[in-house]
Design an enzyme around this catalytic site. Structure first.
Site, PDB file in Angstrom:
ATOM      1  N   SER A  47       0.818  -1.211   0.000  1.00  0.00           N
ATOM      2  CA  SER A  47       0.000   0.000   0.000  1.00  0.00           C
ATOM      3  C   SER A  47       0.852   1.262   0.000  1.00  0.00           C
ATOM      4  CB  SER A  47      -0.917   0.005   1.225  1.00  0.00           C
ATOM      5  OG  SER A  47      -0.142  -0.027   2.411  1.00  0.00           O
ATOM      6  N   LYS A  48       2.118   1.150   0.364  1.00  0.00           N
ATOM      7  CA  LYS A  48       2.987   2.322   0.479  1.00  0.00           C
ATOM      8  C   LYS A  48       3.333   2.934  -0.875  1.00  0.00           C
ATOM      9  CE  LYS A  48       3.272   2.169   4.998  1.00  0.00           C
ATOM     10  NZ  LYS A  48       2.673   3.222   5.851  1.00  0.00           N
TER      11      LYS A  48
END
Length: 345
Positions: A47-48
């Protein structure tokens, strides 16, 4: 570029639009329907990617980043990988201060992406000059033409998920989501998604997942920082020994704490029941759902979305290593090592 033909100019155009996948076997005994937002489908496998691209492009828009400049960040691994990936495409240097708690797999991946990595001791206070927070700040002060991403205290961390992950989940569930369950580290993921979803329907329940040894759950309940809550734990990217301003505690309805051991086993269980090879924090989020289900949190009509933040390949030397699991004391009378490898001589 022709997205309709699945052709892209570079990997950055693949960030976002990750799938929502129904969970079947692992949630069979829990009331409700459960769906995983599988962030490993991002090109950087977590998700980063979303915050790395959003923060860097915002810095470019503001004119504070020029080609050849240096990006500096504090990371448990995933944000660092995403920043290194974006830096390669956009032409920046990348320096990362990493916690020694990060798996060897993650650190090797950062090096393979061309980042300069400083490995800092995990079990020191946040204001210790050896901590990865302070090392990153010092490097930023020393290196001209650098920016410090500072994800723990950066509003853009929240904005990235408000602008992308939140709307995706709302659309993918046709607005029928009743609960969001997500781990909280920097807090950007859960806070950004929560802000968007609560604007659409304030009755959606937002549940954060915290680790034993972290201060977040107690701070949420009391608004007091209690350093007596702090002690070493093994899960990466979950919980904190400080209070990140990238966490909007008012948007979160409750926190659930999970143990290192149960989260590790749960990550393995997801792989073996749903065929999703996910990371340690995904196991933590799933363990929270199990605990909530046992407490009667969900009913049959509920539609629950859980965020699986990253890919299992980053934990081969940890939760997917029988040797590491044994060393932690995570294999006991209830869970025995079952080798599936047979060597033919």
């Amino acid at each position: 570029m022709d997205k309709s033909q699945n052709v892209f100019d570079n990997v950055l155009q693949l960030i976002g639009s990750t799938p929502l996948i129904k969970l079947n076997r692992i949630t069979a005994d829990i009331e409700g329907e459960f769906y995983a937002k599988v962030e490993a489908f991002n090109p950087g496998h977590s998700s980063k990617d979303r915050i790395a691209l959003h923060i860097i492009e915002e810095a470019e828009r503001q004119g504070i980043l020029s080609p050849g400049d240096t990006i500096i960040e504090t990371t448990s691994g995933n944000t660092g990988f995403s920043l290194a990936m974006v830096s390669i495409i956009k032409g920046y240097e990348c320096i990362l201060a990493v916690s020694s708690k990060s798996s060897a797999d993650k650190i090797d991946m950062l090096k393979s992406m061309g980042a300069k990595v400083y490995v800092c001791p995990a079990h020191v206070s946040a204001d210790d000059p050896r901590s990865y927070y302070q090392v990153a700040k010092r490097l930023h002060e020393e290196i001209k033409g650098s920016i410090y991403i500072n994800q723990y205290f950066n509003q853009l961390n929240i904005d990235a998920h408000y602008n992308s992950t939140g709307p995706e989940i709302w659309q993918q569930t046709n607005g029928e989501i009743t609960h969001l369950v997500a781990c909280s580290g920097t807090g950007g993921t859960i806070s950004g998604i929560a802000k968007y979803l609560k604007e659409q329907n304030p009755d959606i329940k937002i549940i954060g997942v915290d680790a034993y040894g972290s201060v977040l759950k107690k701070y949420h309940e009391t608004r007091e920082f209690d350093d007596k809550e702090i002690y070493p734990y093994r899960i990466e990217g979950l919980g904190k020994n400080l209070i990140p301003t990238a966490t909007d505690f008012d948007a979160i309805d409750k926190f659930v704490k999970v143990t290192d051991e149960e989260s590790a086993h749960c990550a393995r269980e997801i792989s073996n029941t749903e065929g999703m090879f996910v990371g340690y924090t995904s196991g933590a989020a799933m363990q929270a759902i199990k605990q909530l289900g046992a407490e009667g949190e969900f009913k049959a009509s509920d539609k629950v979305v859980v965020v699986f933040p990253d890919h299992g390949s980053r934990y081969m030397s940890k939760v997917y290593s029988d040797k590491w699991m044994e060393e932690q004391g995570f294999f006991d009378s209830k869970t025995e090592v079952q080798s599936t490898i047979e060597y033919i001589k």
